[in-house]
Design a protein around this motif. Sequence first.
Motif, short mmCIF file in Angstrom:
data_model
loop_
_atom_site.label_atom_id
_atom_site.label_comp_id
_atom_site.label_asym_id
_atom_site.label_seq_id
_atom_site.Cartn_x
_atom_site.Cartn_y
_atom_site.Cartn_z
N ARG A 109 0.87 4.08 -3.03
CA ARG A 109 0.66 5.52 -2.81
C ARG A 109 1.83 6.33 -3.36
O ARG A 109 1.65 7.41 -3.95
CB ARG A 109 0.47 5.80 -1.33
N ARG A 110 3.04 5.82 -3.15
CA ARG A 110 4.20 6.54 -3.65
C ARG A 110 4.17 6.65 -5.17
O ARG A 110 4.43 7.72 -5.74
CB ARG A 110 5.47 5.82 -3.18
N PHE A 143 1.53 6.38 -7.06
CA PHE A 143 0.37 7.16 -7.46
C PHE A 143 0.68 8.66 -7.44
O PHE A 143 0.16 9.43 -8.25
CB PHE A 143 -0.80 6.84 -6.54
N GLN A 144 1.56 9.02 -6.53
CA GLN A 144 1.95 10.42 -6.42
C GLN A 144 3.00 10.80 -7.46
O GLN A 144 3.45 11.95 -7.51
CB GLN A 144 2.48 10.70 -5.01
N TYR A 185 2.13 4.48 -11.76
CA TYR A 185 1.10 3.63 -11.17
C TYR A 185 0.20 3.06 -12.25
O TYR A 185 -0.21 3.76 -13.17
CB TYR A 185 0.26 4.44 -10.17
N GLY A 215 0.82 -1.21 0.00
CA GLY A 215 0.00 0.00 0.00
C GLY A 215 0.85 1.26 0.00
O GLY A 215 0.52 2.25 -0.67
N ARG A 216 1.92 1.26 0.76
CA ARG A 216 2.81 2.42 0.78
C ARG A 216 3.43 2.65 -0.59
O ARG A 216 3.52 3.78 -1.08
CB ARG A 216 3.91 2.20 1.82
#
Length: 247
Positions: free
Chosen positions: A226-227, A229-230, A236, A222-223
């Motif tokens: 998110r990384r 995705f940013q 992503y 999950g981390r």
Amino acid sequence: MKTRILPAALAAVLSGALMFAQPAAAARIVFDPSNFVQNTLTAIQTLQQLHNQITQLQNEAKMLENQARNLASLPFNVVSRLRANLALTQRLIDQAKGLAYDLAKMDRDFARLYPEQYAATISGDQMFRDGQERWKNALNGLQTAMQMQAQATKNLTDDEGVLADLVDKSQSAVGALQAMQSTNQLLALQAKQSIQTQRLQLTQDRAASLELARQAAASERGREVRRRFQGSGTPYTPYPVNFYNNQ
């Protein structure tokens, strides 16, 4: 003449009386009390010695009989039954899927499937496949633990029969060796149950550890999502819907 004949006749009569009196005197038995007592004591002592010898022989025969009983082996052995039960639980462990119980292979698979941090070069598709494999590992670990529980329950039923047979044989043991062998087999049953309990605990702990490791890997995944995705690292890409359900 009469005077001369009378002393001669009297002499003849006395001579005949003496001749008849001598055999009677020779046939008379003389009783010696001291000799009789001594002979009686000697006979009693002889009988007592014979009695002691007979008692000693009886004691030696009894001792040999007891030794034979003490050396008699117990005509009953439960070791093969105990080994068969343990073999069933070991077979379940050997057939377990997912992470191997072999230490070296487990370390390699664990480092690959449960990384502390995902490298930026790992694709989203690879992360998906790793997540699927982690989920399968957790499921297989739970299945192995439940199989072990079921087998242990069956083994306990068999152990009750083994215990009943052992107690019956130990109560009818005829010597020290049989009693000792019965005790040893009771200890073997106790050791077998201890080994089985340890194996059961091992599979249960393994299932719990796999679930905890899956959750930790899911957090790291999950981390990383998110990384990415940013906008940092590999772009992503969305995962299939069932990927999230299986994490």
